[in-house]
Design an enzyme around this catalytic site. Structure first.
Site, PDB file in Angstrom:
ATOM      1  N   CYS B  98      34.519  51.357  28.435  1.00  0.00           N
ATOM      2  CA  CYS B  98      33.008  51.204  27.937  1.00  0.00           C
ATOM      3  C   CYS B  98      33.135  51.210  26.299  1.00  0.00           C
ATOM      4  CB  CYS B  98      31.967  52.036  28.554  1.00  0.00           C
ATOM      5  SG  CYS B  98      30.980  50.964  29.579  1.00  0.00           S
ATOM      6  N   ARG B 131      22.436  42.213  27.805  1.00  0.00           N
ATOM      7  CA  ARG B 131      23.608  43.054  28.473  1.00  0.00           C
ATOM      8  C   ARG B 131      24.123  42.261  29.674  1.00  0.00           C
ATOM      9  NH1 ARG B 131      23.521  47.994  26.065  1.00  0.00           N
ATOM     10  NH2 ARG B 131      24.816  48.742  27.665  1.00  0.00           N
ATOM     11  N   HIS B 194      33.381  50.911  34.672  1.00  0.00           N
ATOM     12  CA  HIS B 194      32.926  52.311  35.001  1.00  0.00           C
ATOM     13  C   HIS B 194      32.641  52.247  36.590  1.00  0.00           C
ATOM     14  CE1 HIS B 194      29.034  51.164  33.493  1.00  0.00           C
ATOM     15  NE2 HIS B 194      28.625  51.830  34.658  1.00  0.00           N
TER      16      HIS B 194
END
Lengths: 445, 250
Positions: B98, B131, B194
């Site tokens: 990330c 996003r 993740h």
């Protein structure tokens, strides 16, 4: 008192919708009733909130909202006042509109002295356009459902804006939590603080994720005289002088015996619910009550007999088996739940149910931020995992060094845990599983 | 050489700041999978101001944090850029997730700011509209089964001529368009996954462990572990998401 045909129709529509849908769709029913009411009469929330006679409380923060709000409501009612409250925890705009509309009379008017309204952080900006609360209770800020809410910074921005838009609103804030305290003190709003001044013998210390490691004022790393849990404690900035504020409502003489007891002002509070966080929940409600100028004569009795509902440490008895149901939807909340489990010295079974529906947050990586490893040090009969993401949960337990059984079907998992267990069951669940499990447990009872 | 005499040291960079998405799970996973094979594993956490001695490290983990925290870390890391670069060129194992992945590149351009990266890899990131959030499934040459995880990033990362970590089967990936996710350079893996990444992708974890051991001890054969639970958790995500269309743009 004013008549408005539009409002009357909206109130009626909301009442009917709620009656019908709450039976079929449970909690979502509240949201629909509010949606319809707002459709028919867009100003209904503004109008009804304007009819609240003495004061409106907005309860915000990541954890503890529902408990604080419902306890505050019960405490105000005990003083002899009528209160509007979104009891079910339906805390977005529609749910809040519904609470007001359903509480209104058939003439479309509301007879209430106070309103206790918990508000979802992300919805606070939208709700504030309809009414200005007189008081805001800010419990704490933790990471929560990052895919839905974004980083804590986002929640802080929204809440900060709300405070500035209502500059007269008194903010009752947890002074032990640096992010909330900073936000409240920085807003310029009148501030009332609560907290726990001295260190407490709590559960054994462990390495928790702590939010807000850096001073929000100057960016320097915060230092602590001590921690209570997570980032809560006696903090100070070595550079700019930002520090834990003086606590107006301080819990002292805290004891975790058979029950939780502590003193605030001249009142000795006894609670059957021993979680450390429960001190903060009770303190928040008390501080809010007192800030509104109420005496709290009955508060100790109310807090002592308060039985949380909605799956917040809700107790069930099923054929001699004690079942404790608790919501655990983020690392801070889950770690506190584990504390509660560990405080119980009897052997216990554990059922953990994890879903990843939209309302839960689809990202469950936070499970790895929870210190499940601690459970190795407590006597557990069995550990079972269930829910949509049960295989993730089982894997988490494997890496924590804890054996678990898996049963994807929630109903079967509950029944098996109750039937085959040792008679003392803790059920820890995240959001969407809560309502199903509550119903399953109620039907078993 | 018997793996029982082996030892790995994992450096966790700035866990106080970069810990947003369960990155501790990646550490736990690497440590346990070493221990289960009798390989000793030690984790050293480096916080702000600590001196990072890369010569003592076999695996470096750089996690994700919020934008403000990422900025603080970047300032800190730039001071040790040269040592970090040397470690990478010397085949040091790095897993960057990330925000950590973005930091490896030249820069991250947001709407009103440009955060200078470490420039360790010739890649860059630009903030896009909305996003990219959701479950993600990849086909990666380092794993026989698809690699699964969760992505949540506003940045779109462009890896130029570098090799990607995987091809996107479900989800958005680096930029939502190229169909690729992450980057691999020498023993550096950068990824948006993740969840955390390693527990559900045990082969990726073992690949990192193997590379780190081989750099230190020469060729090794890792003992097989019972990965039934890891595979079950992986298979659940694959069957639920892979084959469907891309994650929604939020």
């Amino acid at each position: 008192m004013r008549w408005s045909l539009r409002r009357i129709s909206a109130v009626w529509a909301a009442k009917i919708t709620e009656k019908i849908s709450i039976h079929i769709f449970r909690r979502q029913g509240a949201a629909w009733a509010g949606k319809i009411a707002l459709k028919i009469c867009p100003s209904i929330l503004h109008e009804l909130a304007g009819q609240v006679g003495r004061g409106i409380f907005a309860v915000c923060g990541t954890n503890g909202k529902t408990t604080v709000n419902n306890l505050l409501c019960a405490a105000i009612e005990a003083e002899g006042y009528r209160v509007v409250c979104n009891h079910t925890g339906s805390n977005m705009l529609n749910g809040i509109a519904s609470a007001f509309a359903v509480c209104a009379g058939l003439d479309g008017n509301l007879k209430a002295d106070y309103a206790c309204i918990e508000i979802d952080e992300a919805s606070a900006g939208r709700v504030i356009r309809h009414f200005r609360p007189d008081y805001m209770v800010l419990t704490n800020l933790f990471r929560d459902q990052l895919d839905r809410y974004g980083e804590i910074d986002t929640a802080m921005k929204i809440l900060g804006r709300v405070m500035r838009q209502a500059p007269e609103m008194k903010v009752v804030v947890n002074g032990d939590e640096p992010l909330s305290a900073f936000l409240a003190m920085d807003s310029g709003n009148p501030c009332i603080t609560y907290g726990i001044h001295d260190p407490v013998r709590a559960c054994d210390p462990f390495r928790e994720i702590r939010e807000g490691r850096f001073c929000r004022r100057c960016g320097t790393g915060l230092d602590y005289h001590f921690y209570h849990y997570s980032q809560l404690g006696d903090y100070y900035c070595p550079k700019c002088g930002f520090q834990r504020p003086g606590l107006q409502f301080n819990a002292c003489n805290i004891e975790f015996g058979k029950e939780l007891t502590f003193t605030v002002e001249d009142k000795r509070i006894h609670s059957a619910h021993k979680g450390f966080y429960n001190i903060y929940n009770i303190l928040a409600a008390y501080a809010a009550l007192r800030t509104a100028g109420l005496g709290g004569k009955h508060f100790a009795r109310v807090a002592g007999s308060y039985e949380p509902e909605n799956g917040r440490m809700e107790e069930f008895w099923i054929g001699g088996v004690r079942v404790m149901l608790n919501l655990a939807k983020n690392p801070a909340g889950f770690n506190q739940n584990i504390d509660v489990v560990m405080q119980d010295e009897n052997i216990k079974d554990l059922l953990i149910v994890i879903n990843d529906n939209d309302q839960d947050g689809r990202d469950i990586s936070w499970l790895w931020d929870v210190d499940f490893e601690r459970l190795k040090r407590t006597a557990t009969g069995s550990v079972m995992v269930s829910g949509l993401r049960c295989s993730d949960m089982m894997l988490r337990m494997k890496y924590a060094g804890i054996a678990s059984e898996i049963e994807a079907d929630v109903r079967k998992a509950v029944k098996r845990s109750v039937r085959e267990g040792c008679g003392n069951l803790y059920v820890l669940v995240n959001y969407t599983a809560l309502y199903d499990i509550r119903n399953i447990l109620r039907n078993c009872r | 050489m018997d793996t029982a005499d082996m030892k790995l040291t994992i450096g966790h960079l700035y866990p106080d700041l970069l810990n947003l998405y369960g990155d501790r799970g990646n550490i736990v996973c690497m440590v346990k999978r070493c221990l289960w094979r009798g390989i000793r594993a030690e984790t050293i956490e480096f916080n702000m101001g600590d001196r990072v001695d890369f010569s003592k490290l076999d695996i470096v983990l750089l996690g994700g944090g919020s934008d403000r925290e990422q900025k603080i870390v970047c300032r800190e890391l730039r001071r040790i850029r040269r040592e970090f670069q040397r470690y990478i060129e010397d085949n040091g194992v790095v897993i960057a997730v990330c925000g950590g992945y973005q930091l490896l590149g030249r820069y991250y351009r947001t709407k009103d700011d440009i955060i200078e990266g470490l420039g360790l890899l010739d890649i860059y990131t630009e903030q896009g509209d909305g996003r990219l959030i959701g479950n993600i499934v990849l086909d990666s040459e380092w794993s026989d089964v698809p690699v699964v995880g969760f992505e949540n990033h506003g940045g779109r990362t462009y890896i130029g001529g570098h090799k990607p970590f995987g091809r996107v089967l479900y989800g958005a990936g680096n930029d939502g368009k190229s169909g690729y996710e992450g980057v691999v350079y020498k023993n550096v893996t950068g990824t948006y996954l993740h969840g955390p990444l390693l527990p559900k992708n045990a082969q990726i974890c073992d690949h990192l462990i193997k590379k780190a051991l081989e750099r230190k001890y020469g060729p090794v054969q890792l003992k097989k572990l019972d990965d039934g639970m890891e595979m079950a958790a992986n298979a659940y995500i694959c069957s639920r998401f892979a084959g469907r269309k891309r994650a929604t743009l939020v």
